[in-house]
Write a protein that holds these residues in place. Structure first.
Motif, PDB file in Angstrom:
ATOM      1  N   GLN A   1      82.255  82.392  24.340  1.00 51.47           N
ATOM      2  CA  GLN A   1      81.922  82.944  23.024  1.00 51.47           C
ATOM      3  C   GLN A   1      82.389  84.393  22.926  1.00 51.47           C
ATOM      4  O   GLN A   1      82.932  84.810  21.905  1.00 51.47           O
ATOM      5  CB  GLN A   1      80.421  82.842  22.793  1.00 51.47           C
ATOM      6  N   LEU A   2      82.187  85.190  23.994  1.00 50.40           N
ATOM      7  CA  LEU A   2      82.630  86.583  23.987  1.00 50.40           C
ATOM      8  C   LEU A   2      84.148  86.682  23.880  1.00 50.40           C
ATOM      9  O   LEU A   2      84.672  87.618  23.281  1.00 50.40           O
ATOM     10  CB  LEU A   2      82.152  87.295  25.255  1.00 50.40           C
ATOM     11  N   ALA A   3      84.848  85.724  24.468  1.00 49.00           N
ATOM     12  CA  ALA A   3      86.304  85.747  24.430  1.00 49.00           C
ATOM     13  C   ALA A   3      86.844  85.198  23.116  1.00 49.00           C
ATOM     14  O   ALA A   3      88.030  85.323  22.828  1.00 49.00           O
ATOM     15  CB  ALA A   3      86.865  84.940  25.595  1.00 49.00           C
ATOM     16  N   GLY A   4      85.992  84.579  22.308  1.00 46.31           N
ATOM     17  CA  GLY A   4      86.435  84.019  21.042  1.00 46.31           C
ATOM     18  C   GLY A   4      87.086  82.659  21.176  1.00 46.31           C
ATOM     19  O   GLY A   4      87.779  82.212  20.284  1.00 46.31           O
ATOM     20  N   HIS A   5      86.882  81.992  22.314  1.00 48.23           N
ATOM     21  CA  HIS A   5      87.419  80.650  22.535  1.00 48.23           C
ATOM     22  C   HIS A   5      86.349  79.620  22.193  1.00 48.23           C
ATOM     23  O   HIS A   5      85.153  79.914  22.280  1.00 48.23           O
ATOM     24  CB  HIS A   5      87.825  80.456  24.006  1.00 48.23           C
ATOM     25  N   PRO A   6      86.730  78.395  21.830  1.00 43.38           N
ATOM     26  CA  PRO A   6      85.721  77.361  21.616  1.00 43.38           C
ATOM     27  C   PRO A   6      85.060  76.986  22.939  1.00 43.38           C
ATOM     28  O   PRO A   6      85.672  77.070  23.998  1.00 43.38           O
ATOM     29  CB  PRO A   6      86.515  76.186  21.034  1.00 43.38           C
ATOM     30  N   SER A   7      83.788  76.615  22.871  1.00 42.43           N
ATOM     31  CA  SER A   7      83.050  76.244  24.085  1.00 42.43           C
ATOM     32  C   SER A   7      83.667  74.997  24.708  1.00 42.43           C
ATOM     33  O   SER A   7      84.195  74.138  24.013  1.00 42.43           O
ATOM     34  CB  SER A   7      81.587  75.969  23.757  1.00 42.43           C
ATOM     35  N   PRO A   8      83.573  74.895  26.050  1.00 45.83           N
ATOM     36  CA  PRO A   8      84.121  73.712  26.707  1.00 45.83           C
ATOM     37  C   PRO A   8      83.278  72.488  26.361  1.00 45.83           C
ATOM     38  O   PRO A   8      82.092  72.603  26.050  1.00 45.83           O
ATOM     39  CB  PRO A   8      84.018  74.050  28.193  1.00 45.83           C
ATOM     40  N   PRO A   9      83.871  71.303  26.405  1.00 39.09           N
ATOM     41  CA  PRO A   9      83.090  70.104  26.112  1.00 39.09           C
ATOM     42  C   PRO A   9      82.024  69.878  27.189  1.00 39.09           C
ATOM     43  O   PRO A   9      82.226  70.217  28.349  1.00 39.09           O
ATOM     44  CB  PRO A   9      84.133  68.975  26.122  1.00 39.09           C
ATOM     45  N   PRO A  10      80.855  69.349  26.812  1.00 38.51           N
ATOM     46  CA  PRO A  10      79.811  69.107  27.816  1.00 38.51           C
ATOM     47  C   PRO A  10      80.285  68.061  28.819  1.00 38.51           C
ATOM     48  O   PRO A  10      80.995  67.117  28.475  1.00 38.51           O
ATOM     49  CB  PRO A  10      78.627  68.593  27.003  1.00 38.51           C
ATOM     50  N   SER A  11      79.881  68.259  30.057  1.00 37.76           N
ATOM     51  CA  SER A  11      80.275  67.316  31.101  1.00 37.76           C
ATOM     52  C   SER A  11      79.135  67.170  32.099  1.00 37.76           C
ATOM     53  O   SER A  11      78.163  67.915  32.081  1.00 37.76           O
ATOM     54  CB  SER A  11      81.543  67.790  31.808  1.00 37.76           C
ATOM     55  N   ASP A  12      79.280  66.206  32.991  1.00 38.85           N
ATOM     56  CA  ASP A  12      78.269  65.978  34.022  1.00 38.85           C
ATOM     57  C   ASP A  12      78.475  66.870  35.237  1.00 38.85           C
ATOM     58  O   ASP A  12      77.645  66.884  36.140  1.00 38.85           O
ATOM     59  CB  ASP A  12      78.291  64.500  34.466  1.00 38.85           C
ATOM     60  N   GLU A  13      79.575  67.605  35.258  1.00 41.37           N
ATOM     61  CA  GLU A  13      79.830  68.501  36.382  1.00 41.37           C
ATOM     62  C   GLU A  13      78.825  69.646  36.343  1.00 41.37           C
ATOM     63  O   GLU A  13      78.447  70.126  35.275  1.00 41.37           O
ATOM     64  CB  GLU A  13      81.240  69.067  36.287  1.00 41.37           C
ATOM     65  N   PRO A  14      78.387  70.118  37.521  1.00 39.14           N
ATOM     66  CA  PRO A  14      77.402  71.200  37.527  1.00 39.14           C
ATOM     67  C   PRO A  14      77.938  72.505  36.930  1.00 39.14           C
ATOM     68  O   PRO A  14      77.222  73.242  36.309  1.00 39.14           O
ATOM     69  CB  PRO A  14      77.042  71.370  38.999  1.00 39.14           C
ATOM     70  N   CYS A  15      79.212  72.782  37.119  1.00 40.35           N
ATOM     71  CA  CYS A  15      79.778  74.027  36.605  1.00 40.35           C
ATOM     72  C   CYS A  15      81.202  73.762  36.147  1.00 40.35           C
ATOM     73  O   CYS A  15      82.086  73.540  36.972  1.00 40.35           O
ATOM     74  CB  CYS A  15      79.750  75.099  37.692  1.00 40.35           C
ATOM     75  N   PRO A  16      81.467  73.792  34.832  1.00 45.26           N
ATOM     76  CA  PRO A  16      82.833  73.554  34.380  1.00 45.26           C
ATOM     77  C   PRO A  16      83.749  74.691  34.815  1.00 45.26           C
ATOM     78  O   PRO A  16      83.319  75.829  34.983  1.00 45.26           O
ATOM     79  CB  PRO A  16      82.712  73.494  32.860  1.00 45.26           C
ATOM     80  N   GLU A  17      85.002  74.367  34.989  1.00 43.51           N
ATOM     81  CA  GLU A  17      85.956  75.386  35.426  1.00 43.51           C
ATOM     82  C   GLU A  17      86.288  76.330  34.289  1.00 43.51           C
ATOM     83  O   GLU A  17      86.404  75.932  33.136  1.00 43.51           O
ATOM     84  CB  GLU A  17      87.223  74.716  35.925  1.00 43.51           C
ATOM     85  N   LEU A  18      86.450  77.595  34.633  1.00 39.95           N
ATOM     86  CA  LEU A  18      86.844  78.598  33.658  1.00 39.95           C
ATOM     87  C   LEU A  18      88.357  78.566  33.486  1.00 39.95           C
ATOM     88  O   LEU A  18      89.079  78.163  34.396  1.00 39.95           O
ATOM     89  CB  LEU A  18      86.424  79.990  34.137  1.00 39.95           C
TER      90      LEU A  18
END
Length: 78
Positions: A7-24
């Motif tokens: 959000q701070l970068a102005g990019h759309p949020s990543p899609p929700p996933s079952d992974e514990p931590c999505p990759e940046l």
């Protein structure tokens, strides 16, 4: 946390996933966009310098007065 960085970068949020931590995304894309939105530290409100110094000194004086008054109350009665 990841959604906030996006959000701070102005990019759309990543899609929700079952992974514990999505990759940046690569740091070049995300961090440069975030740093561009942060204020420059060198020109951080120079007009607030003296009021902050005065408030700090007054706070120290009030704290010292409270400590002295508590010490005088704890003094044994003669």
């Amino acid at each position: 946390m990841i959604a906030l960085l996006y959000q701070l970068a102005g990019h759309p949020s990543p899609p929700p996933s079952d992974e514990p931590c999505p990759e940046l995304p690569p740091p070049d894309e995300l961090w440069q966009a975030i740093r561009a939105r942060l204020p420059d530290e060198e020109d951080d409100s120079p007009s607030l310098r003296w009021p902050l110094i005065i408030v700090s000194v007054v706070g120290l004086l009030i704290g010292a007065a409270i400590c002295l008054s508590l010490l005088l109350e704890l003094r044994p009665a003669s």
